[in-house]
Design a protein around this motif. Structure first.
Motif, short mmCIF file in Angstrom:
data_model
loop_
_atom_site.label_atom_id
_atom_site.label_comp_id
_atom_site.label_asym_id
_atom_site.label_seq_id
_atom_site.Cartn_x
_atom_site.Cartn_y
_atom_site.Cartn_z
N GLY A 1 0.85 -1.19 0.00
CA GLY A 1 0.00 0.00 0.00
C GLY A 1 0.87 1.22 0.00
N ASP A 2 0.32 2.36 0.37
CA ASP A 2 1.05 3.61 0.34
C ASP A 2 2.09 3.65 1.46
OD1 ASP A 2 1.98 6.17 0.04
OD2 ASP A 2 0.04 7.16 0.26
N GLY A 3 3.34 3.34 1.09
CA GLY A 3 4.44 3.42 2.04
C GLY A 3 4.70 2.16 2.83
N PHE A 4 4.13 1.02 2.42
CA PHE A 4 4.43 -0.22 3.14
C PHE A 4 4.30 -1.42 2.22
CE2 PHE A 4 -0.18 0.13 3.48
CZ PHE A 4 -0.62 -1.18 3.30
N LEU A 5 4.98 -2.50 2.62
CA LEU A 5 4.89 -3.80 1.95
C LEU A 5 4.60 -4.84 3.01
CD1 LEU A 5 5.29 -5.46 -0.72
CD2 LEU A 5 7.67 -5.77 -0.01
N LYS A 6 3.55 -5.63 2.79
CA LYS A 6 3.17 -6.66 3.77
C LYS A 6 4.11 -7.86 3.69
CE LYS A 6 -1.21 -7.67 4.11
NZ LYS A 6 -2.59 -8.02 3.71
N PHE A 7 4.43 -8.43 4.85
CA PHE A 7 5.18 -9.67 4.95
C PHE A 7 4.29 -10.70 5.63
CE2 PHE A 7 8.78 -7.30 3.71
CZ PHE A 7 9.89 -8.12 3.56
N GLN A 8 4.00 -11.80 4.96
CA GLN A 8 3.30 -12.93 5.55
C GLN A 8 1.88 -12.59 6.04
OE1 GLN A 8 4.63 -15.95 5.68
NE2 GLN A 8 6.82 -15.73 5.69
N ASP A 9 1.29 -11.48 5.59
CA ASP A 9 -0.01 -11.06 6.07
C ASP A 9 -0.04 -10.83 7.58
OD1 ASP A 9 -1.15 -10.99 3.59
OD2 ASP A 9 -2.09 -12.96 3.72
N SER A 10 1.14 -10.68 8.19
CA SER A 10 1.18 -10.52 9.65
C SER A 10 2.00 -9.30 10.09
CB SER A 10 1.76 -11.78 10.31
OG SER A 10 3.08 -12.02 9.87
N GLU A 11 2.83 -8.76 9.21
CA GLU A 11 3.62 -7.58 9.55
C GLU A 11 3.89 -6.77 8.29
OE1 GLU A 11 7.55 -8.39 10.97
OE2 GLU A 11 7.86 -10.07 9.60
#
Length: 326
Positions: free
Chosen positions: A161-171
């Motif tokens: 999303g805007d300014g982030f990348l999800k890891f493992q749907d948990s962080e």
């Protein structure tokens, strides 16, 4: 750094080139000195798990397949995959991952070396790999052993999303954390140049915060845009690759280790008419014109000894004996 008889590679090159006539020096030798790097590394990361994210695993394996084919060995590739689609019970073709229709290209192949798998793929581990802050017990195969002469390809794919990348749907990893990791790399002299490529929604947001020198960055979409998948496979039942990576791979399949393709060409492979999203590029931190940078500066591997031998051979007949020979 590799050396001969106590001399560094650069010292040997200097002696040899000075004793050879400039008109005889091959253009690719000049290009070596111009680029200034002596080794290539790749850090390839899929941050998604679960069967419906099959395409993200196919994305990263597609890039992995390409860089290996163009000369980067497994010993200089860090491959991080959050899930094992090849062994998933839903996979109709066990031990295989496909990225195109009709199951023509198996990007899993016969010799994949996954360095971080499953729940090992975390924000902490990724940043530790980049910065070299790993526990002493970490094996060499899981370390990015780059230096100030290393060109590094960093490819990432997943949900963002805007300014982030999800890891493992948990962080999540923020764009600020990523920018600071590259700055640590710069201060610790862990790279010469970096090519950062990311395929995710709002991909541009992940490199807008970069502030370290010699980084060329591109992403599959601008801030506010989604990145879209390309196609499904009826037998597999899910989307099997994203649009941006699909067209990057289509371009890379035309490249050989001796090709004259440039990074500038790579940055234009997915116009909005085919990507639907707008590919973002950032060049202000990079010291060279991408149109003049060989693609193999990041997707291939330099061969110092071969270049050295060519320079030696240019001056074999020098009667004054000024050149340094092995």
């Amino acid at each position: 750094m590799l050396g001969f008889c106590g001399f560094s590679v650069f010292a040997v090159f200097a002696v040899c080139v000075c004793s050879a006539h400039e008109s005889d020096v091959d253009s690719k030798v000049r290009e070596f000195f111009k680029s200034g790097h002596t080794n290539n590394w790749a850090v390839l990361v899929d941050t998604s798990r679960f069967w419906f994210n099959y395409r993200h695993i196919a994305n990263v394996l597609s890039i992995y397949r390409s860089v290996k084919r163009l000369g980067i060995p497994d010993s200089q590739i860090i491959l991080m995959i959050a899930d094992d689609m090849a062994c998933n019970p839903r996979n109709p073709r066990p031990a295989s991952v496909f990225n195109n229709a009709n199951q023509q290209i198996n990007v899993y192949g016969d010799d994949v070396e996954v360095d971080y798998r499953g729940y090992e793929v975390t924000v902490e581990n990724f940043i530790r790999v980049l910065t070299g802050r790993l526990p002493a017990s970490t094996p060499r195969s899981k370390r990015l052993l780059s230096d100030e002469r290393s060109n590094i390809l960093v490819y990432m794919t997943g949900h963002g999303g805007d300014g982030f990348l999800k890891f493992q749907d948990s962080e999540e990893m923020s764009s600020i954390e990523l920018a600071d990791a590259f700055e640590q790399m710069h201060q610790k002299k862990r790279y010469h140049e970096v090519f950062f490529m990311i395929d995710t929604c709002q991909a541009q947001s992940m490199f807008l915060r970069f502030y370290s020198p010699n980084i060329l960055a591109t992403g599959s979409s601008h801030v506010g845009e989604d990145s879209l998948s390309h196609h499904t496979d009826p037998a597999i039942g899910v989307f099997i690759i994203d649009r941006y990576t699909y067209y990057v791979l289509e371009f890379l399949e035309q490249v050989r280790s001796d090709s004259n393709h440039t990074m500038g060409q790579l940055l234009k492979v997915c116009p909005k008419s085919v990507c639907i999203s707008t590919v973002a590029v950032r060049t202000d931190l990079f010291g060279r014109n991408p149109d003049q940078v060989p693609l193999t500066d990041f997707f291939g591997s330099v061969r110092n000894v071969e270049i050295y031998d060519e320079i030696i051979n240019l001056d074999e007949d020098d009667k004054e004996g000024n050149s340094l020979k092995i």
